[in-house]
Motif scaffolding. Structure first.
Motif, PDB file in Angstrom:
ATOM      1  N   GLU A 187       0.851  -1.188   0.000  1.00 22.55           N
ATOM      2  CA  GLU A 187       0.000   0.000   0.000  1.00 22.55           C
ATOM      3  C   GLU A 187       0.886   1.236   0.000  1.00 22.55           C
ATOM      4  OE1 GLU A 187      -3.489   1.997   2.759  1.00 22.55           O
ATOM      5  OE2 GLU A 187      -1.709   1.150   3.710  1.00 22.55           O
ATOM      6  N   ILE A 188       0.615   2.149  -0.923  1.00 19.26           N
ATOM      7  CA  ILE A 188       1.342   3.405  -0.976  1.00 19.26           C
ATOM      8  C   ILE A 188       0.416   4.493  -0.441  1.00 19.26           C
ATOM      9  CG2 ILE A 188       2.556   5.070  -2.412  1.00 19.26           C
ATOM     10  CD1 ILE A 188       3.864   2.249  -2.177  1.00 19.26           C
ATOM     11  N   GLY A 189       0.787   5.046   0.718  1.00 21.33           N
ATOM     12  CA  GLY A 189      -0.028   6.067   1.364  1.00 21.33           C
ATOM     13  C   GLY A 189      -0.784   5.496   2.550  1.00 21.33           C
ATOM     14  N   THR A 190      -0.087   5.283   3.660  1.00 22.43           N
ATOM     15  CA  THR A 190      -0.736   4.733   4.852  1.00 22.43           C
ATOM     16  C   THR A 190      -1.826   5.655   5.364  1.00 22.43           C
ATOM     17  OG1 THR A 190       1.462   3.893   5.464  1.00 22.43           O
ATOM     18  CG2 THR A 190      -0.281   3.728   7.129  1.00 22.43           C
ATOM     19  N   GLY A 199       6.927   6.753  -1.284  1.00 23.01           N
ATOM     20  CA  GLY A 199       6.130   5.625  -1.763  1.00 23.01           C
ATOM     21  C   GLY A 199       6.274   5.360  -3.248  1.00 23.01           C
ATOM     22  N   THR A 200       6.654   6.361  -4.029  1.00 19.25           N
ATOM     23  CA  THR A 200       6.787   6.138  -5.471  1.00 19.25           C
ATOM     24  C   THR A 200       7.950   5.208  -5.785  1.00 19.25           C
ATOM     25  OG1 THR A 200       8.256   8.031  -5.931  1.00 19.25           O
ATOM     26  CG2 THR A 200       5.872   8.460  -5.893  1.00 19.25           C
ATOM     27  N   LEU A 201       8.827   4.975  -4.803  1.00 16.77           N
ATOM     28  CA  LEU A 201       9.942   4.046  -4.986  1.00 16.77           C
ATOM     29  C   LEU A 201       9.567   2.625  -4.569  1.00 16.77           C
ATOM     30  CD1 LEU A 201      12.844   6.254  -3.561  1.00 16.77           C
ATOM     31  CD2 LEU A 201      12.155   5.970  -5.961  1.00 16.77           C
ATOM     32  N   GLY A 202       8.371   2.486  -3.995  1.00 13.16           N
ATOM     33  CA  GLY A 202       7.938   1.174  -3.540  1.00 13.16           C
ATOM     34  C   GLY A 202       8.723   0.705  -2.337  1.00 13.16           C
ATOM     35  N   TRP A 203       8.909  -0.616  -2.256  1.00 11.29           N
ATOM     36  CA  TRP A 203       9.656  -1.215  -1.139  1.00 11.29           C
ATOM     37  C   TRP A 203      10.353  -2.448  -1.709  1.00 11.29           C
ATOM     38  CZ3 TRP A 203       7.175  -1.711   4.383  1.00 11.29           C
ATOM     39  CH2 TRP A 203       8.171  -2.025   5.301  1.00 11.29           C
ATOM     40  N   VAL A 250       3.360  12.284  -4.020  1.00  9.55           N
ATOM     41  CA  VAL A 250       4.585  13.092  -4.006  1.00  9.55           C
ATOM     42  C   VAL A 250       5.804  12.182  -3.916  1.00  9.55           C
ATOM     43  CG1 VAL A 250       5.864  14.871  -2.763  1.00  9.55           C
ATOM     44  CG2 VAL A 250       3.373  15.016  -2.954  1.00  9.55           C
ATOM     45  N   GLY A 251       6.816  12.452  -4.739  1.00  8.79           N
ATOM     46  CA  GLY A 251       8.040  11.656  -4.676  1.00  8.79           C
ATOM     47  C   GLY A 251       8.795  11.719  -5.989  1.00  8.79           C
ATOM     48  N   ASP A 252       9.848  10.923  -6.064  1.00  7.87           N
ATOM     49  CA  ASP A 252      10.709  10.928  -7.250  1.00  7.87           C
ATOM     50  C   ASP A 252       9.953  10.574  -8.524  1.00  7.87           C
ATOM     51  OD1 ASP A 252      12.764  11.568  -5.580  1.00  7.87           O
ATOM     52  OD2 ASP A 252      13.855   9.673  -5.789  1.00  7.87           O
TER      53      ASP A 252
END
Length: 221
Positions: free
Chosen positions: A92-95, A143-147, A216-218
């Motif tokens: 999930e991106i954005g807790t 979050g745009t980089l994931g995990w 928001v992110g890279d």
């Protein structure tokens, strides 16, 4: 309905939650694991106390730091689009406040969640502990980089809208896998996409207009 000036009771919230689920069924939500999760998770715990009496209404609510908790239908609809089965891994991106996270966990999924706002990340962590919700892996970051370290993921759900589909998320999606993400060239106005990866082939289906806070992110705004 509660008397003006009186805080809703546990029973009031339970009735409101039951009405919310009946409304979701009438709106076309049919996945029983989604309905059961939303029947169980106490949504009012995930909104500011001053807004708790509005927690089960059909609209988003502010949670601070320019972020919102999505309206119940969007949470249920995106969860249903994942076509997830218990035991699958989901990113999930954005807790945010943690409500969508808690719904996914209640569905029996192995949840990893990323939040970029420090205050929301730690508030959600503490809330999960207070509510006895365990088994959620949390990360503070972009979050745009994931995990990558936890990938691949059977499912990915993104609860913020960016101008493009972040390549790292696509790379971290398992094959076969499904991602649900809002994408749009205009801020706060996107198309909800269901991305499917199967045998190396990626397909996208557009599922209507939505409005989410900025991703928001890279690889976002």
């Amino acid at each position: 309905m509660t008397v003006s000036g009186q805080h809703p009771t546990f029973a009031d919230f339970r009735r409101q939650r039951a009405r919310m689920v009946r409304r979701l069924e009438a709106q076309g939500i049919a996945d029983e694991s989604v309905l059961a999760a939303m029947r169980s998770v106490r949504r009012h715990c995930f909104v500011p106390e001053a807004l708790q009496d509005r927690a089960y209404e059909e609209h988003p609510l502010p949670i601070g730091f320019g972020q919102t908790i999505s309206q119940p239908y969007i949470v249920a609809y995106m969860s249903q689009l994942l076509e997830a089965k218990a035991g699958m891994t989901v990113l999930e991106i954005g807790t945010g406040s943690g409500y969508q996270t808690a719904v996914l966990r209640e569905m029996g999924l192995d949840v990893c969640t990323v939040e970029r706002v420090r205050e929301l990340h730690f508030a959600a962590r503490d809330l999960f502990a207070a509510l006895g919700i365990s088994g959620i892996r949390m990360r503070l970051g972009d979050g745009t980089l994931g995990w990558k370290e936890q990938s691949p993921f059977n499912r990915i759900i993104v609860t913020a809208g960016g101008p493009n589909l972040p390549l790292p998320l696509l790379e971290q999606l398992a094959d076969p896998g499904i991602m649900v993400i809002p994408v749009g060239q205009t801020r706060r106005e996107q198309k909800l996409l269901r991305i499917a990866k199967r045998e190396g082939r990626v397909t996208a289906r557009t599922l209507g207009n939505v409005a989410f806070v900025d991703l928001v992110g890279d690889h976002g705004w």
